[in-house]
Design an enzyme around this catalytic site. Sequence first.
Site, PDB file in Angstrom:
ATOM      1  N   TRP A  21       0.841  -1.203   0.000  1.00 36.86           N
ATOM      2  CA  TRP A  21       0.000   0.000   0.000  1.00 36.86           C
ATOM      3  C   TRP A  21       0.878   1.255   0.000  1.00 36.86           C
ATOM      4  CZ3 TRP A  21      -3.809   1.479   4.576  1.00 36.86           C
ATOM      5  CH2 TRP A  21      -4.592   2.567   4.187  1.00 36.86           C
ATOM      6  N   ASP A  51       1.756  -8.314  -1.114  1.00 31.94           N
ATOM      7  CA  ASP A  51       0.321  -8.029  -1.142  1.00 31.94           C
ATOM      8  C   ASP A  51       0.080  -6.620  -1.662  1.00 31.94           C
ATOM      9  OD1 ASP A  51      -2.573  -8.700  -0.022  1.00 31.94           O
ATOM     10  OD2 ASP A  51      -2.102  -6.643   0.595  1.00 31.94           O
ATOM     11  N   TYR A  56      -4.356   0.852  -5.073  1.00 32.89           N
ATOM     12  CA  TYR A  56      -3.193   1.503  -4.461  1.00 32.89           C
ATOM     13  C   TYR A  56      -2.492   2.343  -5.526  1.00 32.89           C
ATOM     14  CZ  TYR A  56      -3.668  -1.821  -0.535  1.00 32.89           C
ATOM     15  OH  TYR A  56      -4.124  -2.560   0.536  1.00 32.89           O
ATOM     16  N   HIS A 122     -11.909  -6.807  -1.718  1.00 34.26           N
ATOM     17  CA  HIS A 122     -11.246  -5.737  -0.965  1.00 34.26           C
ATOM     18  C   HIS A 122     -12.215  -5.047  -0.004  1.00 34.26           C
ATOM     19  CE1 HIS A 122      -8.021  -2.332  -1.262  1.00 34.26           C
ATOM     20  NE2 HIS A 122      -8.226  -2.742  -0.026  1.00 34.26           N
ATOM     21  N   SER A 153     -10.555  -9.825   2.035  1.00 38.03           N
ATOM     22  CA  SER A 153      -9.948  -8.896   2.984  1.00 38.03           C
ATOM     23  C   SER A 153     -11.104  -8.263   3.731  1.00 38.03           C
ATOM     24  CB  SER A 153      -9.118  -7.834   2.248  1.00 38.03           C
ATOM     25  OG  SER A 153      -8.486  -6.969   3.160  1.00 38.03           O
TER      26      SER A 153
END
Length: 328
Positions: A21, A51, A56, A122, A153
């Site tokens: 991220w 990941d 992002y 997500h 997630s």
Amino acid sequence: MKTRILGRTGYEISEIGFGAWQIGGSWGDVSEADGKKALNAALDAGVTFVDTADVYGDGRSERIIADVLKSRGGTRPTVATKAGRRLNPHVSEGYNAGNLEAFVDRSLKNLEVDTLDLVQLHCPPTEVYYRPDVFEALDGLKIKGKIRHYGVSVEKVEEALKAIEYPGVATVQIIYNIFRQRPHDLFLQEAAKKNVGVIVRVPLASGLLTGKLSAQTVFAKEDHRNFNRNGEAFDVGETFAGVPFEAALAAVEELKPLVPQNGSMVQFALRWILEQKAVSVVIPGARNEAQAHINAGAGDIAALSAATLAKIAELYERSIKPHVHQKW
């Protein structure tokens, strides 16, 4: 670097991964060059799990990963990405077969691969976990060969427990750290029973558990620790693990004397997570090479003593639990 198995995917991966991220966006100014150096440093240290997510930096993180892996050659690490947050509005109805395939196709292009190792929903709305058709759509993408495995997630333990009722859900990514201990109560045990891989994000509570933040710390305008302090942009639990900043700083001061002499505060916090054998991998982020090296070294420090673990548990019960436990 020690390894663990990522649940029923069968992937053998490093227990310390790389959360990408920070090299994508929302963490202040991290140049592409620094992002590449950080990722290379992690890979050089033995990290074999990366990941990321399609949002992002609007794909920037995925593209940086593709460039780095292409330049390195050799054995490729396992790369997980996430899909769904491109929806605007971000609503349950948007999680359908057409949209999910479009998101996967975009990530395939960004990562320059023919098949994604692992794609994760997500942090979708809670309603999505009660829709079998969403998981059937992911099964369809496996049949097409576009993804090898899929997972979720989540924001809440409730969502994690519901997700692992679906036989195709191979992994769950969840917030779990010294300041967010609820997953330990039930979820980790259930995940282990079902051989579901557990990916731990926000392990350092957005930098709080580095021990380097203070009441005087100033965050850049584009840093989520500035613009999402109260959940203005997304779930507040993603920023400082949802703990009020001042309360968290006070708790950090109580934790500092517990840090072993041969480790840093960062490594201490990551080691606490790795004490749980149900955890497959923890994915701290890094803005530069130095941070990546420190993260990767967490597995080398000794297991925490029973006395230390008891002190951490007491601090959580007294100072942190009232702020967060019932929310996620």
